[in-house]
Design an enzyme around this catalytic site. Structure first.
Site, mmCIF file in Angstrom:
data_model
loop_
_atom_site.group_PDB
_atom_site.id
_atom_site.type_symbol
_atom_site.label_atom_id
_atom_site.label_comp_id
_atom_site.label_asym_id
_atom_site.label_seq_id
_atom_site.Cartn_x
_atom_site.Cartn_y
_atom_site.Cartn_z
ATOM 1 N N TYR A 176 0.811 -1.225 0.000
ATOM 2 C CA TYR A 176 0.000 0.000 0.000
ATOM 3 C C TYR A 176 0.841 1.271 0.000
ATOM 4 O O TYR A 176 2.030 1.242 0.202
ATOM 5 C CB TYR A 176 -1.064 -0.008 1.077
ATOM 6 C CG TYR A 176 -0.700 -0.082 2.535
ATOM 7 C CD1 TYR A 176 -1.714 -0.274 3.480
ATOM 8 C CD2 TYR A 176 0.598 0.034 3.015
ATOM 9 C CE1 TYR A 176 -1.445 -0.335 4.826
ATOM 10 C CE2 TYR A 176 0.880 -0.029 4.363
ATOM 11 C CZ TYR A 176 -0.145 -0.213 5.267
ATOM 12 O OH TYR A 176 0.134 -0.275 6.609
ATOM 13 N N GLU A 177 0.163 2.368 -0.300
ATOM 14 C CA GLU A 177 0.795 3.678 -0.544
ATOM 15 C C GLU A 177 1.776 3.627 -1.721
ATOM 16 O O GLU A 177 2.804 4.285 -1.730
ATOM 17 C CB GLU A 177 1.501 4.202 0.712
ATOM 18 C CG GLU A 177 0.616 4.322 1.931
ATOM 19 C CD GLU A 177 -0.681 5.077 1.665
ATOM 20 O OE1 GLU A 177 -0.717 5.888 0.741
ATOM 21 O OE2 GLU A 177 -1.657 4.839 2.391
ATOM 22 N N GLY A 178 1.417 2.858 -2.721
ATOM 23 C CA GLY A 178 2.253 2.707 -3.906
ATOM 24 C C GLY A 178 3.123 1.477 -3.769
ATOM 25 O O GLY A 178 4.071 1.451 -2.986
#
Length: 597
Positions: free
Chosen positions: A440-442
């Site tokens: 997550y978050e890229g």
């Protein structure tokens, strides 16, 4: 059952002896962060994490969150009381603007505290962690009215915040976003759409949840140029900051997940919910990136945190578990077998973890100081330089610390042998919880592409060249210091490899972009190796100076020097493998057609 001890002594060594936090006393907030104040804050925060949050970690994993028929969500037993203690202690607003009730201390202290919190209970830490991101976004991009209405409640922890980006068809490629915003005619917008994977989207820890939502205003351009950011509260505030009517939004479902069960990961449905534009129309990504960059650094800290707590427990187990005899003869002849910590391969796993954890912590705090300078410094040139370096290191911290952090939880599980596979020992939870941080978050492949495709070339390579210069000058300064030779020599070798890789991209990636894509993950890890090595060299310098000055805690510094030497001899040589893969190019990687897989 696992245990956790906050590494307060190590953080104090980094802040005081390695990074010289007192040098920044001209920057707002730092003068108040005296050594005594910092020590008291870290000790009290560590105690809260050890005694209140850590005992709830397994509870959160086994009990999870519960969604009720009305769409409300209950957090695991004990979370609500623990959060009230956390908020009442002022931990949410530790580094927030005093104008809105914060303590105004350096964000660097929040970064240290965030590691403690995530090590103790990563799922719990996500609730206030996302709120800190929302505070940052509204502080920079919100209107005066929005700041006055929302920030005091968020900073105090009375309300909590979220970020809403992802949709069922749309993850990293936000240009595909479909959530729409229609003007209501009164300055507000009606927000309609579905968001998924929304951490802390619904819960019972606070009376209100302030969602920051990406949406496309009716008639806006397609793609990323037409995205705006909106503040959409769960409960509509009254002008005086009270609670009014419930907004038209809700949790449609809780995701069934591999880990972080104590955090409510929600499908959020917006059915004409009332929201207000944050910043300029169609400029929402700029505002959201403030929050995303905060989150990416926070996720990097999560990778470190799980590595640290897994390591601590693996060391305890390795000291106690009797199995086999040392290759050089019995080390515990009065016992039926030696503790497994005598075995070189167990040492290899533990030393890899220890060497990573201590350097990663230093890199996090080094970068956090750059963030403080970029936001609070008075000299524009210094602010720009700090912002450049923070931007350069953000994908490295997110990608390398979470990749390696996960690997280390698996290694810690391996130290336990069969017991590591059994839930009651706690190791398998660390593995499961750490895994999400790589995604997550890229996802980390995106972080690598961001580093190679954007950060290296930004402003004509200004950031990376400045960083090469800084590390190079450190090497030159200590090249004739015999005591520093075990650290400076390998660091120079790693830096040379990184510079060769950078030059290879310059010569081979423009004409053939697949070369950049094929080498991006190796490049990210190569830069991470050198960055962590640079931290070790600085720690070695500080420990050598302390020993020369007759430090009372000599064993602490001697251990630092031995651990740093291990990193340089056993970890830094990986730089050459990364360089070889990068310079092999993309041909063999891209040779197969899709049907041949």
């Amino acid at each position: 059952m696992p245990t956790y001890k906050a590494p307060v002594e190590d953080v104090l060594f980094l802040l005081n002896d390695v990074l010289g936090i007192e040098r920044y006393n001209n920057i707002p907030g730092f003068a108040d962060a005296t050594p005594d104040v910092v020590k008291a804050i870290l000790e009290e925060g560590g105690r809260l994490c050890e005694e209140v949050l850590q005992p709830l970690n397994r509870v959160g994993d086994t009990e999870g969150c519960t969604r009720h028929d009305d769409g409300s969500v209950t957090t695991p037993p004990g979370f609500k009381d623990a959060y009230r203690q956390f908020a009442d202690g002022g931990w949410v607003g530790l580094s927030a603007d005093p104008k809105y009730g914060g303590q105004g201390l350096p964000h660097t202290l929040s970064a240290a505290m965030n590691e403690f919190v995530a090590s103790a209970n990563i799922a719990f830490g996500m609730y206030p962690g996302l709120t800190q991101g929302a505070i940052a976004a509204l502080t920079i991009h919100g209107s005066d009215e929005q700041k006055a209405l929302y920030l005091p409640k968020l900073v105090s922890g009375e309300w909590l915040g979220t970020m809403n980006l992802t949709e069922p068809h749309c993850g990293t490629d936000l240009g595909l976003l479909k959530t729409r915003a229609v003007p209501n005619g009164d300055g507000s917008y009606a927000i309609t759409g579905t968001k998924i994977f929304i951490s802390a989207g619904e819960h019972d820890l606070s009376d209100n949840i302030i969602h920051l939502v990406l949406a496309r205003i009716e008639g806006a351009p397609e793609g990323t140029k037409g995205i705006s950011l909106f503040v959409v509260p769960k409960v509509l505030p009254t002008p005086d900051g009270g609670l009014g009517e419930r907004n038209a939004l809700g949790c449609g479902a809780l995701e069934e997940k591999m880990g972080i069960h104590g955090n409510a990961t929600c499908v959020m449905n917006y059915d004409g919910a009332q929201g207000w534009l944050v910043g300029e129309a169609d400029k929402g990504l700029r505002a959201m990136f403030t929050m995303m960059n905060e989150a990416r650094l926070g996720v990097g800290i999560q990778g470190l945190s799980q590595s640290e707590v897994a390591y601590q427990n693996a060391v305890t187990y390795a000291r106690d578990r009797l199995q086999g005899r040392s290759l050089t003869g019995p080390k515990a002849p009065d016992k039926p077998a030696d503790p497994i910590i005598v075995h070189p391969d167990v040492r290899r796993m533990l030393m890899n973890m220890k060497a990573f954890n201590e350097a990663a912590r230093a890199l996090v705090l080094w970068t956090a100081i750059k963030g403080d300078v970029s936001h609070r410094g008075s000299d524009q040139a210094e602010r720009q330089a700090a912002e450049d370096l923070m931007g350069l290191m953000t994908p490295v911290i997110k990608g390398v610390l979470t990749d390696t952090g996960f690997q280390n939880t698996v290694a810690a599980q391996q130290v336990y042998g069969g017991h590591g596979y059994i839930a009651e020992w706690g190791m398998e939870q660390f593995v499961r919880d750490a895994r999400i941080a790589m995604i997550y978050e890229g996802a980390n492949g995106i972080q690598a592409l961001d580093l190679v495709g954007r950060k290296l070339a930004a402003n004509g390579g200004r950031a990376v060249m400045a960083w090469f210069k800084e590390v190079g000058e450190f090497v030159s300064e200590h090249k004739d210091d015999e005591a520093m030779a075990p650290y400076v020599g390998p660091l120079k070798s790693g830096l040379d490899a990184l510079q060769q890789a950078t030059m290879w991209f310059m010569q081979n990636a423009m004409a053939k972009p697949d070369n950049a894509g094929a080498g991006s993950t190796d490049y990210m890890h190569l830069m991470g190796l050198v960055a962590l090595g640079y931290m070790w060299a600085q720690m070695a310098r500080a420990s050598l100076a302390a020993l020369d000055g007759g430090a009372e805690n000599a064993s602490f510094h001697e251990t630092k020097l031995k651990t740093g030497r291990y990193y340089m001899e056993r970890v830094m040589p990986e730089a050459q493998a990364h360089l070889a893969r990068i310079t092999s190019g993309a041909d063999s990687l891209m040779a197969l057609d899709a049907e041949s897989f």
